[in-house]
Design a protein around this motif. Sequence first.
Motif, PDB file in Angstrom:
ATOM      1  N   ASN A 144      68.797  46.333   7.304  1.00  0.00           N
ATOM      2  CA  ASN A 144      70.249  46.433   7.411  1.00  0.00           C
ATOM      3  C   ASN A 144      70.961  45.564   6.386  1.00  0.00           C
ATOM      4  O   ASN A 144      71.982  45.948   5.817  1.00  0.00           O
ATOM      5  CB  ASN A 144      70.704  46.062   8.824  1.00  0.00           C
ATOM      6  CG  ASN A 144      70.242  47.077   9.856  1.00  0.00           C
ATOM      7  OD1 ASN A 144      69.754  48.154   9.506  1.00  0.00           O
ATOM      8  ND2 ASN A 144      70.391  46.742  11.134  1.00  0.00           N
ATOM      9  N   ARG A 229      73.195  59.186   8.190  1.00  0.00           N
ATOM     10  CA  ARG A 229      74.551  58.659   7.977  1.00  0.00           C
ATOM     11  C   ARG A 229      75.119  58.071   9.268  1.00  0.00           C
ATOM     12  O   ARG A 229      75.793  57.047   9.241  1.00  0.00           O
ATOM     13  CB  ARG A 229      75.464  59.788   7.478  1.00  0.00           C
ATOM     14  CG  ARG A 229      75.097  60.269   6.076  1.00  0.00           C
ATOM     15  CD  ARG A 229      75.986  61.388   5.615  1.00  0.00           C
ATOM     16  NE  ARG A 229      75.812  62.590   6.404  1.00  0.00           N
ATOM     17  CZ  ARG A 229      76.481  63.720   6.212  1.00  0.00           C
ATOM     18  NH1 ARG A 229      77.390  63.790   5.258  1.00  0.00           N
ATOM     19  NH2 ARG A 229      76.261  64.789   6.957  1.00  0.00           N
ATOM     20  N   ILE A 230      74.823  58.739  10.394  1.00  0.00           N
ATOM     21  CA  ILE A 230      75.323  58.271  11.694  1.00  0.00           C
ATOM     22  C   ILE A 230      74.765  56.887  12.021  1.00  0.00           C
ATOM     23  O   ILE A 230      75.471  56.006  12.512  1.00  0.00           O
ATOM     24  CB  ILE A 230      74.942  59.268  12.819  1.00  0.00           C
ATOM     25  CG1 ILE A 230      75.606  60.634  12.565  1.00  0.00           C
ATOM     26  CG2 ILE A 230      75.338  58.739  14.192  1.00  0.00           C
ATOM     27  CD1 ILE A 230      77.120  60.620  12.618  1.00  0.00           C
ATOM     28  N   MET A 231      73.475  56.684  11.717  1.00  0.00           N
ATOM     29  CA  MET A 231      72.844  55.379  11.967  1.00  0.00           C
ATOM     30  C   MET A 231      73.544  54.270  11.182  1.00  0.00           C
ATOM     31  O   MET A 231      73.828  53.188  11.710  1.00  0.00           O
ATOM     32  CB  MET A 231      71.367  55.423  11.567  1.00  0.00           C
ATOM     33  CG  MET A 231      70.454  56.083  12.580  1.00  0.00           C
ATOM     34  SD  MET A 231      68.747  56.115  11.977  1.00  0.00           S
ATOM     35  CE  MET A 231      68.391  54.357  11.911  1.00  0.00           C
ATOM     36  N   PHE A 233      76.602  54.332   9.966  1.00  0.00           N
ATOM     37  CA  PHE A 233      77.966  54.204  10.493  1.00  0.00           C
ATOM     38  C   PHE A 233      77.979  53.288  11.720  1.00  0.00           C
ATOM     39  O   PHE A 233      78.772  52.347  11.798  1.00  0.00           O
ATOM     40  CB  PHE A 233      78.504  55.593  10.852  1.00  0.00           C
ATOM     41  CG  PHE A 233      79.910  55.582  11.388  1.00  0.00           C
ATOM     42  CD1 PHE A 233      80.999  55.613  10.533  1.00  0.00           C
ATOM     43  CD2 PHE A 233      80.145  55.531  12.758  1.00  0.00           C
ATOM     44  CE1 PHE A 233      82.302  55.597  11.026  1.00  0.00           C
ATOM     45  CE2 PHE A 233      81.434  55.515  13.263  1.00  0.00           C
ATOM     46  CZ  PHE A 233      82.514  55.547  12.392  1.00  0.00           C
ATOM     47  N   HIS A 234      77.086  53.552  12.677  1.00  0.00           N
ATOM     48  CA  HIS A 234      77.048  52.750  13.912  1.00  0.00           C
ATOM     49  C   HIS A 234      76.642  51.306  13.630  1.00  0.00           C
ATOM     50  O   HIS A 234      77.181  50.377  14.224  1.00  0.00           O
ATOM     51  CB  HIS A 234      76.092  53.381  14.924  1.00  0.00           C
ATOM     52  CG  HIS A 234      76.657  54.589  15.607  1.00  0.00           C
ATOM     53  ND1 HIS A 234      77.888  54.585  16.238  1.00  0.00           N
ATOM     54  CD2 HIS A 234      76.177  55.849  15.749  1.00  0.00           C
ATOM     55  CE1 HIS A 234      78.137  55.777  16.740  1.00  0.00           C
ATOM     56  NE2 HIS A 234      77.123  56.578  16.449  1.00  0.00           N
ATOM     57  N   MET A 235      75.695  51.141  12.722  1.00  0.00           N
ATOM     58  CA  MET A 235      75.233  49.796  12.382  1.00  0.00           C
ATOM     59  C   MET A 235      76.380  48.960  11.806  1.00  0.00           C
ATOM     60  O   MET A 235      76.583  47.803  12.192  1.00  0.00           O
ATOM     61  CB  MET A 235      74.082  49.900  11.370  1.00  0.00           C
ATOM     62  CG  MET A 235      73.515  48.570  10.918  1.00  0.00           C
ATOM     63  SD  MET A 235      74.162  48.025   9.309  1.00  0.00           S
ATOM     64  CE  MET A 235      73.297  49.139   8.213  1.00  0.00           C
ATOM     65  N   LYS A 237      79.654  49.457  12.222  1.00  0.00           N
ATOM     66  CA  LYS A 237      80.642  49.223  13.280  1.00  0.00           C
ATOM     67  C   LYS A 237      80.241  48.040  14.162  1.00  0.00           C
ATOM     68  O   LYS A 237      81.058  47.171  14.488  1.00  0.00           O
ATOM     69  CB  LYS A 237      80.792  50.482  14.153  1.00  0.00           C
ATOM     70  CG  LYS A 237      81.572  51.607  13.509  1.00  0.00           C
ATOM     71  CD  LYS A 237      83.070  51.331  13.551  1.00  0.00           C
ATOM     72  CE  LYS A 237      83.884  52.516  13.088  1.00  0.00           C
ATOM     73  NZ  LYS A 237      85.311  52.201  12.958  1.00  0.00           N
ATOM     74  N   GLU A 238      78.962  48.009  14.541  1.00  0.00           N
ATOM     75  CA  GLU A 238      78.462  46.932  15.416  1.00  0.00           C
ATOM     76  C   GLU A 238      78.512  45.580  14.719  1.00  0.00           C
ATOM     77  O   GLU A 238      78.911  44.575  15.307  1.00  0.00           O
ATOM     78  CB  GLU A 238      77.025  47.246  15.851  1.00  0.00           C
ATOM     79  CG  GLU A 238      76.942  48.352  16.905  1.00  0.00           C
ATOM     80  CD  GLU A 238      75.513  48.734  17.232  1.00  0.00           C
ATOM     81  OE1 GLU A 238      74.577  48.061  16.737  1.00  0.00           O
ATOM     82  OE2 GLU A 238      75.319  49.713  17.981  1.00  0.00           O
ATOM     83  N   GLU A 241      82.090  44.289  14.345  1.00  0.00           N
ATOM     84  CA  GLU A 241      82.547  43.758  15.640  1.00  0.00           C
ATOM     85  C   GLU A 241      81.958  42.381  15.887  1.00  0.00           C
ATOM     86  O   GLU A 241      82.659  41.452  16.311  1.00  0.00           O
ATOM     87  CB  GLU A 241      82.128  44.729  16.753  1.00  0.00           C
ATOM     88  CG  GLU A 241      82.831  44.475  18.074  1.00  0.00           C
ATOM     89  CD  GLU A 241      82.476  45.501  19.137  1.00  0.00           C
ATOM     90  OE1 GLU A 241      82.356  45.102  20.309  1.00  0.00           O
ATOM     91  OE2 GLU A 241      82.305  46.688  18.793  1.00  0.00           O
ATOM     92  N   ASN A 248      89.549  48.842  10.685  1.00  0.00           N
ATOM     93  CA  ASN A 248      88.828  50.085  10.995  1.00  0.00           C
ATOM     94  C   ASN A 248      87.963  50.452   9.790  1.00  0.00           C
ATOM     95  O   ASN A 248      88.441  51.009   8.809  1.00  0.00           O
ATOM     96  CB  ASN A 248      89.830  51.207  11.303  1.00  0.00           C
ATOM     97  CG  ASN A 248      89.124  52.485  11.699  1.00  0.00           C
ATOM     98  OD1 ASN A 248      87.998  52.470  12.204  1.00  0.00           O
ATOM     99  ND2 ASN A 248      89.764  53.614  11.450  1.00  0.00           N
ATOM    100  N   SER A 250      84.117  51.749   7.846  1.00  0.00           N
ATOM    101  CA  SER A 250      82.987  52.681   7.876  1.00  0.00           C
ATOM    102  C   SER A 250      82.149  52.393   6.635  1.00  0.00           C
ATOM    103  O   SER A 250      82.519  51.543   5.809  1.00  0.00           O
ATOM    104  CB  SER A 250      83.512  54.116   7.832  1.00  0.00           C
ATOM    105  OG  SER A 250      84.076  54.380   6.557  1.00  0.00           O
TER     106      SER A 250
END
Length: 316
Positions: A144, A229-231, A233-235, A237-238, A241, A248, A250
């Motif tokens: 990551n 891509r979804i992985m 994106f979520h990584m 975001k987390e 946070e 906001n 991405s």
Amino acid sequence: MELEEKTRDKEKKALIIRKYQQYLKLEKAFSGNTIEAYLTDLDKLLRFLEEEHIDILEVCLDDLRRFAAGLHDIGIHPRSQSRIISGIKSFFHFLTLADYREDNPSELLESPKIGFKIPEVLTVEEIDTIISAVDLGKKEGQRNRAILETLYSCGLRVSELCNLKLSELYFDEGFIKVEGKGSKQRLVPISPRAIKEIKYWLIDRNQGKIKRGFEDYVFLARWGNNISRIMVFHMIKELAEAAGITKNISPHTFRHSFATHLLEGGANLRAIQCMLGHESIATTEIYTHIDRNMLRSEIIEHHPRNIKFRKEREFH
């Protein structure tokens, strides 16, 4: 007789769409996702024409305007309306190229006006904070960290990052080869820090599971195929946070930030265009707007006249 005619019309329409799909794939060299998006948008028009009993080869400008007005009436966002209309124009351009029609009724079809929207940009400090939020104690931690550093260092689209290959890394020369939109390749400089993070990740990667057919991908998921891509994106975001970043963001935010920081550092707009893989310089010029806005903020914050004005207001 009427049934036979309907069957013939259906077959004719299916043939045209099939040929259009081939045109998008072979002539325009679009990706599978892009082709699917174009066909989905075209299907909206085809449904409208079917309801109105209009033959696809007899469509006129007024028909297309009524269709476009319908998109607005049902509340589709102007940006989505613009995308759909762009796809329709592509389809009618194909019909004229393939000699299905002599005229192109979509030429004078206007897209809705879209307000200028400045993309979210992270400061260098915010990017460092997000990268620092990566837990290197976790199995995927170093991966990551390398992903974030590569996104920011090279200004990649997330799809370009997910499809990056080991055979496209030229670390000795300080470049990576990237395949962008329309299968167009470009060489992008990569920072020593990103190279270091990727090399650390490759140690972990080569000890893990690698599925057959994915041996050449740089960034792998824990089950051995390339990351999605979804992985990513979520990584992001987390991690944002966890780092306390409230913007906001991405994966694309890292690309915007990369371009903005280059421009602030004095890089030539054409050079940034080449780095990002933009076909049109107009696409890159959005970053000049960001730079002007940031400059204005700096003036308001630090200009002596404004400082004096703020002090006078505080006094009163």
